[in-house]
Design an enzyme around this catalytic site. Sequence first.
Site, mmCIF file in Angstrom:
data_model
loop_
_atom_site.group_PDB
_atom_site.id
_atom_site.type_symbol
_atom_site.label_atom_id
_atom_site.label_comp_id
_atom_site.label_asym_id
_atom_site.label_seq_id
_atom_site.Cartn_x
_atom_site.Cartn_y
_atom_site.Cartn_z
ATOM 1 C CG ASP A 11 60.052 55.111 63.680
ATOM 2 O OD1 ASP A 11 59.123 54.497 63.126
ATOM 3 O OD2 ASP A 11 61.116 54.567 64.015
ATOM 4 C CG ASP A 130 57.272 45.818 66.775
ATOM 5 O OD1 ASP A 130 57.343 45.914 65.543
ATOM 6 O OD2 ASP A 130 56.820 46.719 67.509
#
Length: 251
Positions: A11, A130
């Site tokens: 990330d 997600d």
Amino acid sequence: MGMIRVIPCLDVKDQRVVKGVSFRGLREAGDPAEMGETYCLEGADELVYLDISASWESRRTRLDWVLNVARVMTIPFTVGGGISSEDEAVELVRLGADKVSINSAAVRDPNLIGRCALRLGSQAVVVAVDAKRGKDGRFRVFAKGGREDTGMDMAEWISRLEPLGAGEVLLTSIDKDGTRDGYDLEMIRSAREATGLPIIASGGAGRPEHFAAAAEAGADGLLAASVFHYRIIGIRELKGILKGLGVPVRV
């Protein structure tokens, strides 16, 4: 079970790799290109970079670190986060990314998947999903970095992705993200029943047996972040253990 890929996830925020828990509480982990080069040498099969910065300035900065990553990469890598048009996707591939991952923009405009596939090929289009378990026990799709409940049923959404043009699904359990207590196996099985596309499982890896269980549940790729970034498990060590457990991996 086909060959299973081991995939570190990085990330990126403000040109640095960060990690948190359930998408929150971020702390810095390193430089995107340096960490990517290390993972290449350690035997990772692929890498996934997710840009979690929100501003337009960060979007432009992303082009710099993607180019830096491409210069050192010897394995395929995917870039995702904030991609809202096929032109952005094409630009990232032009800079060196092998695949792009789209999420919130695909929820808003499912036809974006097909437009990206038309210009890049389905093999280069990953749709990130997600999801969280609702009070009713069903998995729902979330957007905007896990902050927006779309109300969409996860399995129904995933079942639409291949006809729309996707080549792969990156499935993340928000509940499990960063917890290191194991992947959500029920979520993986539900996704596996919904599609024939390759599924990369994400969220919750903490021990080698977690990776093996996710592969058994139907995952084609095993993605993790903190356990790799903070040297809790090494890539070579993990692959050796997985091979011993009967999971087909490239050693």
